[in-house]
Enzyme design. Structure first.
Site, PDB file in Angstrom:
ATOM      1  N   ASP A  74       0.910  -1.241  -0.026  1.00 39.41           N
ATOM      2  CA  ASP A  74      -0.044   0.101  -0.020  1.00 39.41           C
ATOM      3  C   ASP A  74       0.898   1.192  -0.189  1.00 39.41           C
ATOM      4  O   ASP A  74       2.091   1.142   0.361  1.00 39.41           O
ATOM      5  CB  ASP A  74      -0.716  -0.098   1.200  1.00 39.41           C
ATOM      6  CG  ASP A  74      -1.708   1.236   1.300  1.00 39.41           C
ATOM      7  OD1 ASP A  74      -2.297   1.413   0.420  1.00 39.41           O
ATOM      8  OD2 ASP A  74      -1.916   1.621   2.421  1.00 39.41           O
TER       9      ASP A  74
ATOM     10  N   PHE B 143      -8.302  24.375 -10.443  1.00 35.46           N
ATOM     11  CA  PHE B 143      -7.573  22.945 -10.842  1.00 35.46           C
ATOM     12  C   PHE B 143      -8.273  21.987 -11.365  1.00 35.46           C
ATOM     13  O   PHE B 143      -9.288  21.763 -10.722  1.00 35.46           O
ATOM     14  CB  PHE B 143      -6.527  22.484  -9.503  1.00 35.46           C
ATOM     15  CG  PHE B 143      -5.920  21.349  -9.967  1.00 35.46           C
ATOM     16  CD1 PHE B 143      -4.449  21.357 -10.407  1.00 35.46           C
ATOM     17  CD2 PHE B 143      -6.443  20.001  -9.666  1.00 35.46           C
ATOM     18  CE1 PHE B 143      -3.781  20.431 -10.617  1.00 35.46           C
ATOM     19  CE2 PHE B 143      -5.829  18.954  -9.887  1.00 35.46           C
ATOM     20  CZ  PHE B 143      -4.454  19.240 -10.242  1.00 35.46           C
TER      21      PHE B 143
END
Lengths: 345, 1316
Positions: B542, B700
């Protein structure tokens, strides 16, 4: 973070969870590394060679010093007319009327120092067969109270409702050929038949107050009979016989001759050939042998030692040659697999 | 009637707990596992009224007592009266309709079978008493133990005999009591009982530990309302109906009904583990009616009655009503807070696996999302972002949903153990063959001619020559008993002991794996998989929390062509050391500011010193850009120390924090203004408030990769500030200034290669007129109804041009300590590391660069759903078509890349390959038709990065490799979203010491830091693998040797099955004479030291190749045991066939004792020969064993000869193998032979913890060659960033606490298009 995680850890949380240092748990116990290096291999082989070859020579020569006379008699001691077939042989040996005495003469090849051991040797006789081995009652042999403890002795456990002592197949099939010796015509040689059994057997295995009872009373006689007046611990032949052999070919001690036998002496053995080995094609021999520190005649040990020693020397030489010719791959990082063949990845 | 339902439901609990024999009409038994159909009944809970609830219990109890007493009386009564008595008893009033648990007993009674009935009744009475007593005591306590005092022996034994080996030996033991056995029963019974004893002791110990864990949880304290105040009581004393207070970050002690929260709108945030994983927060909302019951005074007034379903294991449903003030209000799962904390899901008890369904097929396809919800558990919920809540207890202890869900999952077995099974099977084959030969021989041999065997007519069957077939069969059985030693009985127990000590003493106590900051040692949660750690080939990791700390820090910047910031990243440090320079700890400047998000140190910029730099104006623009161009919200007091920035991404917060520290303190935002408190601008030390009018915000998004703000200075200057990815900014720069551009680009690359996330800053001065004309277009675009986003983007393009470059920032996405070097080490060890992350692709790539998983020399295959084609299809909105298009493109790309990859593989020095794939594409790539291609491609790649994957996909990828490629896999993660992956892999590793427990609970090993993986695998795993391999092969060898001598002997006994060795010798051979030394070997053998193991990680490859437990290795052992057994048997029997010195002959037992001695000595010497290191423990054991035998026998000649002759071959083999075909470890041994092994942890102990492992690791990296990276990590892609602005629904984002909290409060606004 509050809550049970801290609470669960409880008091341990306040202290450190840091493991305690110990050489054991850190796996740092001091140790030596026995590495089988080429040098070590060569050294070990050389050392083994140096030790083994003299040992081998010593035991071989000791074995050669042993004088052994062996005579196989099972066929010769049957009258010629009965030798033709197996059945005839069996008939002869089972016939209680037939004359089973037989005389064999042996020539002494070398001077034999006393004690000279007399053995009988049987071949193809499976004293180690499971049915045979377990057909014994140790309790019965040891104590008179366990006289009826014969369940393991079937089928030779009782006769006419009375227990047989000693019971079992081993005792029942007790070897019953007898030998007597004369030297150079009519000088009889006494055979000492005491102390032929193992001391531990006499003292622990066979009871001093257990007397043979009901022995060989059945319809089928397996072998020798025992004097019922002598306790089992005095029946040395029985004790020798009952220490079953590991192999189907075995020798058993018969007695000792305690005089010197000179070279070329002729020993006359008059034997009573009563034991049946004919039904199973067994062999019988009589063996006279001296013994020294190595025991009886036994070339095997010496040969084995010398062979192993010689191979060791040979290998040591080979390895030395290779070692000098060709450098070791060890200690050279370039031989590490990941250096020699970088894999695709 | 309700009262009776209560009783009934409580009873159901009792019944379930113990007797399934007694049935109950009202409830059905609840079994674990699947969701059971709802019981028709329900139960009632009186909140805040212990008496009322107790009354329910008391009624139950008294009823049981009454009934018991009645029955006892009955026993004394005359049997003729009994029927009458019974009738009267049934009619008697207290509890009206008694549940009929005694039907069985009663019917028996009627048969007047007095003694049996007596027993039954007595049994029932005892049961009832026990249950009624314990039900009151148990309360909220849980128990995860397997046994109790009574059930331990039967259940434990049952467990033991479920093992085939033990069952086999039980059969043999039974066989050996029959007359066909050649050995006495003791031969088999003694070792078996010893083995069972050891196993049972181990079981008991583990269960005791579980019990203690349970106790720890049961004794955790919780606030309960008693009278008018909160009182702390242990969890276990909690009862149904109690009102409890759970504080922030606390765990819910039971399943609760949520009544009130300190949050104004009656909501609370709980952390759960669910599909979209991470530490995602969920919102629970209390009923409006109960919001007020928050203070103890108020809460004590709460008298409600909850009618709810019977306890069940469905986590997502709850039906019930709250009756309060005579009003019935329905309850939904939204008001229920589930108990979550079951720490003791320790060794065997696990949460059901998410990834594998029963037939072992992988779960695939979008439909499975629903089904897997049932599997993935909400194991970890705890209260977040809420000061405290008040709740009423609904279900306690074993009745909580999480406990109803916990079930036994068979624990993982190591691959080596499975291979061992095959070996055992082979041994069974050998055993069969040997028995067959012997049995045939005996059937042929047996003959009446051997008169001394007494084979009379009535001989027993086994030796009856008239029925040779029966002889064959029986002898076969005899021989099985005789040769049973070929199966090493003590092997399993020895291995278990070794592994147990390895995990509890070595892994758990390794100081190298102890993390000081979090005070967490490593912990092996299962002892089954130690050697599996030595064979791992694929690691699935992970990202957040495992590789990184999820902490963004402003680290460096480049302003006007000048680099500022003296910090050195881990990667740089490694690089510098490789080049020979020694970079010590950077000397910290005095007065260094370090706060969250800021880790910058350069006196040239701090405290206004930037004014003296060559380009102060650029600096000013830089800082203003940081302070103005963002979407951060300030919270809290408006002072630099206390303010908290709520930002969409930690990157932005870091940038604004940096601006604050540089003297541009942004403290207030209004819809049109940004207020900045600027220091040192005009003059050193002068502070002034500036407010900038924000004219437009150009958002953005992932295509623009930049963000701009148009602002008006108080003096009327209009500036556009822009920050974004270097590629997009450079395209839009004004001409000229090439030198600055080039220098800055160099800096960008430098930052990128240091693993930093970069952003370019630029500005543009606008004239008022050009701005106005643009703004018109902008407003137009904003108000357009169709394709608004696209139009906005186009309009933005018009103004975001001719920019002036200011510089760039570099933010460190802080990796966990030592991650890059650990990854380097692991990849040198031949381990491939895949990153599976929920993050966006850019983030994942960035981290992959930072971890040196990817570099610019690699050929990158990117399979992304971010292509224009797919996006267009998505805009059209037809899901079916979207799926088809994605699938097609995935197939095409896979095919293309696979061909390409194969081409590269054919060339000798092709580039290394890397595959990057996102979750959406992965979903299709995992389709059965494409799975093969995906597997093929990914196995050819050095690194694989999967981004935006769901927990389920993580598990799927893991099992793809595990099952598809049959490689040994390891998964490592920290969060609940990693649970499925951790369970799917061969070895699951959890990161412990942080908040989440779920990953740890599901894992097999828990470590505090990713970097400890190198110790865990390269040291412990490798050693374990070596040791276990040695132990297994040695066991195999010694037992085969031993049995073969018996086999040879039987040829000489007429195949009668006579044993060669004495009973005791035979039984003790396995458990005493040879077992202990090999355990010592299994514990202490070390080929090379821990230091060298890490210095030469390549040694690990021997484990991956399984070099020590291959058919060839086993074959060689088999050959030598064959040789040795021949030597033992024939040398000993030949040499002992001559007479002894006293003329006496050896009997059977003398010969066998000699052979046995030789065998034991040889086998033990062989063990010494295979030792890599000999500790004092070895000496003690070896010599003890030998000494005992030496004193019994004096046949030294044979004694000297046989072992040497026997070991002759082994010795040559070992020498030659080492000499000419050495294993890698042997070369390493040799290289470092003469170096004394220092005790590195001694140093650790003396110098204090943190330094030396660090240095050791950086030293390890320093050995590596490394390419310089041209990657410039671009930072605008942190998790959560897009979600903040995303207007489309359905975007997968790992959410953070603040994010959820924020969205919860801004729910109404976030739906609207963002306003400027």
């Amino acid at each position: 973070m509050a809550g049970p995680s801290s609470a669960a850890a409880g008091s341990a949380d306040r202290n450190s969870n840091r493991p305690k240092y110990s050489q054991f748990s850190q796996q740092e116990l001091s140790a030596c590394q026995p590495i089988v290096t080429p040098k070590l291999v060569i050294t070990v082989f050389t050392v083994i060679g140096i030790i083994f070859i003299p040992l081998g020579i010593a035991s071989l020569s000791a074995s050669n010093d042993v004088v052994e006379i062996s005579d196989r008699y099972e066929t010769e001691c049957i009258p010629a007319e009965n030798r033709t077939t197996k059945d005839a042989k069996i008939q002869f040996i089972q016939n209680s009327q037939s004359d089973k005495t037989c005389t064999r003469s042996l020539t002494v090849p070398k001077h034999m120092k006393p004690p000279i051991y007399v053995y009988y040797q049987l071949d193809n006789y499976y004293q180690n067969h499971r049915r045979y081995v377990k057909s014994i009652s140790d309790q019965q042999l040891r104590s008179p109270g366990s006289e009826n403890d014969t369940s393991s002795c079937k089928p030779e456990n009782e006769e006419n409702g009375a227990s047989i002592v000693p019971c079992g197949l081993i005792a029942w099939s007790l070897f019953n050929d007898t030998y007597s010796f004369t030297r150079n015509n009519n000088v009889s040689l006494t055979v000492n038949k005491t102390d032929i059994s193992w001391k531990s057997d006499r003292e622990h295995k066979f009871g001093k107050d257990v007397y043979p009872k009901n022995f060989q009373n059945g319809s089928l006689i397996g072998g020798a009979t025992l004097k019922s007046s002598i306790p089992l611990s005095g029946q040395e032949d029985l004790m020798v016989w009952m220490r079953t052999a590991a192999m189907p070919t075995f020798r058993k001690l018969y007695g000792r001759i305690e005089v010197d036998l000179q070279a070329n002496d002729v020993i006359e053995v008059s034997l009573n050939n009563t034991y049946n080995v004919y039904s199973f094609n067994g062999k019988k021999s009589i063996v006279l042998s001296t013994a020294n520190w190595i025991g009886g005649k036994n070339d095997f040990l010496g040969v084995a030692y010398i062979t192993v020693g010689a191979i060791c020397f040979f290998l040591a030489a080979c390895f030395t040659y290779i070692y000098l010719k060709k450098p070791s791959r060890l200690q050279d990082p370039s031989y590490l697999t990941w250096n020699t063949n970088p894999g695709p990845l | 009637m309700r009262g009776w339902e209560k009783v009934g439901s409580s009873r159901s609990n009792l019944d379930r707990a113990g007797s399934t024999a007694t049935t109950n009409r009202i409830t059905s038994t609840v079994r674990l596992g699947r969701v059971e159909p709802q019981a028709p009944g329900h139960r009632t809970i009186f909140c805040n009224d212990r008496e009322a609830n107790f009354l329910v219990r008391f009624k139950v109890l008294s009823f049981h007592l009454y009934k018991s007493l009645a029955l006892l009386c009955l026993l004394y009564a005359d049997s003729e009266d009994s029927a009458k008595f019974q009738a009267g008893h049934n009619a008697s009033p207290p509890p009206p309709p008694p549940p009929p648990p005694l039907e069985e007993g009663e019917s028996c009674w009627k048969e007047s079978h007095v003694p049996r009935a007596w027993l039954r009744v007595l049994r029932d009475v005892v049961k009832r008493l026990i249950f009624s007593l314990t039900s009151g005591v148990r309360g909220n306590s849980i128990s995860t133990t397997k046994y109790n005092v009574l059930t331990f022996l039967p259940k434990g034994l049952f467990e033991q005999f479920r093992r085939v080996a033990n069952l086999y030996f039980l059969t043999i033991s039974i066989l050996s009591t029959t007359p066909i056995s050649p050995v006495s029963p003791i031969t088999n019974v003694a070792p078996l009982s010893l083995v069972l004893l050891v196993s049972l002791i181990k079981e008991a110990f583990e269960d005791w530990k579980r019990f203690q864990n349970d106790m720890a949880i049961n004794n955790a304290s919780i606030d309960v309302l008693q009278g008018h105040k909160w009182v702390e009581i242990p969890w276990r004393k909690l009862q149904v109906g109690d009102i409890v207070k759970v504080k922030q970050d606390g765990f819910f002690p039971a399943d609760l009904l949520f009544l009130a929260s300190t949050n104004p709108d009656g909501v609370c945030y709980i952390e759960t583990a669910n599909l979209d994983g991470e530490t995602n927060l969920k919102i629970r909302k209390a009923l409006e009616k109960t919001w007020d019951y928050l203070t103890p005074d108020k809460a004590s007034e709460f008298k409600g009655e909850i009618q709810c379903e019977q306890p069940n294991n469905s986590l997502y449903t709850f039906t019930g009503n709250l009756i309060i003030q005579k009003q019935t209000i329905p309850l939904t799962p939204n008001q229920v807070l589930l108990r979550d904390f079951v720490l003791s899901v320790m060794l065997e008890k696990r949460i059901p696996r998410a990834s594998e369904d029963c037939n072992g097929e992988m779960v695939l396809g979008p439909d499975d999302r629903e089904t897997s919800i049932g599997h993935i558990l909400e194991v970890g919920c705890s209260l977040r972002n809420t000061e405290y809540i008040v709740g009423a207890v609904i279900f306690t202890g074993q009745e909580t949903k999480v406990m109803m869900n916990s079930m036994n999952v068979p624990s993982k077995r190591s691959t080596l153990e499975r291979k061992l099974d095959k070996l055992i099977l082979t041994l069974f084959g050998a055993l069969f063959l040997m028995c067959l030969i012997g049995a045939i021989g005996s059937a042929i041999f047996i003959n009446r001619k051997y008169f001394y065997l007494g084979l009379t007519a009535d001989v027993e069957d086994q030796f009856n020559p008239d029925n040779r077939f029966l002889v064959f069969i029986l002898t076969f059985l005899t021989l099985i008993t005789l040769y049973s030693t070929i199966i090493p009985i003590s092997l399993y127990v020895s291995i278990e002991m070794i592994k147990f000590i390895q995990s509890t003493q070595f892994i758990n106590k390794d100081l190298h794996m102890y993390h000081v900051e979090t005070n967490t040692p490593a912990s092996a949660r299962t002892s089954n998989l130690n050697e599996e750690l030595g064979q791992v080939e694929y690691i699935f990791s992970d990202k957040t929390g495992t590789l990184t700390r999820n902490l963004m820090e402003f680290f460096k910047c480049s302003i006007g062509g000048e680099v500022y910031g003296t910090g050195i990243t881990e990667i740089e440090r490694g690089a510098a050391q490789r080049n020979g320079g020694n970079v010590g700890k950077a000397q910290k400047s005095p007065g260094l500011v370090h706060e969250k998000g800021f880790n910058f140190d350069d006196a040239r910029l701090m405290c206004g010193a930037w004014r003296n730099e060559p380009n102060p104006d650029t600096c000013k623009e830089f800082f203003r850009c940081l302070a103005i161009c963002h979407t951060v919200l300030p919270e809290g007091e408006e002072s630099p120390e206390k303010i908290a920035y709520q930002a969409a991404s930690p990157d932005e917060a870091a940038l604004v924090t940096a601006a604050k520290i540089f003297g541009f303190f942004f403290y207030r935002r209004t819809p049109t203004m940004i207020h900045v408190c600027e220091s040192h601008v005009e003059k050193m030390g002068k502070v002034e408030d500036m407010s900038y009018e924000i004219l437009n915000v150009l958002e953005f998004n992932s295509t623009r990769k930049r963000q701009s703000v148009v602002c008006r200075y108080p003096n009327g200057r209009i500036v556009l500030y822009c920050k974004g990815a270097d590629t997009v900014i450079y395209e839009r720069l004004a001409d000229g200034g090439n030198e600055l551009k080039n220098i800055t680009r160099e800096h960008l690359e430098q930052f990128g290669s240091a693993g930093l996330r970069t952003l370019c800053l630029a500005y543009r001065d606008l004239s008022s007129s050009s701005y106005e004309s643009w703004n018109e277009k902008f407003i137009q675009a904003k108000s357009s109804l169709r394709d608004r986003e696209k139009k906005l983007d186009e309009v933005a393009e018009l103004i975001e041009k001719d920019l002036t470059l200011i510089g760039c920032t570099a933010i460190e996405d802080k990796l966990q300590e030592g991650v890059p070097s650990c990854i380097e080490t692991l990849s040198r060890a031949g381990i491939k590391i895949w990153v599976l992350t929920g993050d966006k692709m850019e983030t994942a790539i960035n981290i992959a660069y930072a971890c040196s998983l990817i570099n610019n020399d690699m050929k990158q295959f990117i399979i992304s759903s971010e292509s224009n084609e797919i996006r267009e299809a998505e805009n059209r909105g037809d899901q079916v078509e979207v799926a088809r298009i994605i699938k097609d493109s995935v197939r095409k790309e896979l095919k293309k890349y696979l061909e390409e990859a194969q081409q590269y593989l054919r060339t000798v020095s092709g580039p290394k390959l890397a595959l990057l794939i996102d979750g959406k594409c992965l979903m299709y790539a995992l389709d059965p038709t494409l799975r093969g291609m995906l597997l093929n491609l990914s196995l050819n790649c050095t690194s694989v990065v999967c981004c935006r994957v769901s927990p389920l996909q993580k598990a799927q990828v893991t099992s793809l490799v595990k099952k598809g490629a049959r490689k040994i896999t390891l998964s490592i993660g920290d969060g609940a979203n990693d649970v499925s992956m951790i369970q799917a892999a061969h070895v699951g590793v959890g990161i412990s010491g942080l908040e989440g427990m779920q990953a740890v609970m599901a894992s097999d090993f828990a470590i505090a830091q990713f970097r400890f993986l190198s110790d865990l695998l390269l040291v412990h795993g490798r050693w374990s693998y070596h040791r276990i391999c040695k132990v297994i092969t040695y066991f195999f060898y010694k037992n085969l040797t031993f049995t073969l001598t018996q086999f040879w002997f039987n040829f000489q006994t007429g195949f009668s099955g006579q044993r060669f060795y004495d009973d005791w010798f035979q039984s003790l051979y396995n458990v005493i004479f040879t077992a202990l030394p090999v355990v010592i070997l299994g514990l202490f053998d070390k080929d090379v030291s821990a230091k060298l193991s890490k210095k030469y990680p390549e040694l690990y490859k021997e484990g991956i190749r399984n070099a020590f437990f291959k058919k060839r290795v086993v074959g060689i052992w088999a050959f030598f045991s064959f040789h040795q057994s021949l030597v033992f048997y024939f040398f000993v029997s030949t040499s002992s066939s001559s007479s002894q010195k006293s003329g006496k002959m050896f009997g059977h037992w003398d010969v066998s004792t000699m052979a046995f001695t030789c065998a034991v000595v040889t086998v033990n010497l062989r063990l010494l020969l295979m030792c890599n290191s000999i500790t004092k423990w070895h000496y003690n054991n070896e010599f003890f064993t030998i000494y005992v035998l030496m004193s019994t026998i004096c046949f030294y000649l044979t004694f000297l000869l046989v072992p040497i002759a026997a070991l002759f071959g082994d010795f040559i083999f070992q020498g030659v193998q080492r000499w000419f075909f050495p294993y890698d470890y042997q070369i390493v041994q040799e290289i470092h032979r003469h170096e004394p092994e220092h005790s590195s942890s001694m140093q650790l102990l003396e110098m204090g913890p943190p330094l030396s492992p660090d240095e050791a690791r950086s030293y390890a990296i320093a050995q590596l060659p490394r390419e310089k990276s041209r990657h410039t990590g671009f930072a605008f892609d942190s998790p959560g960033y897009e979600s903040f602005f995303a207007s489309q629904a359905g975007v997968y984002v790992p959410q953070k606490a603040w994010d959820v909290a924020r969205r919860a409060s801004m729910r109404s606004r976030s739906k609207l298009p963002p306003k400027s």
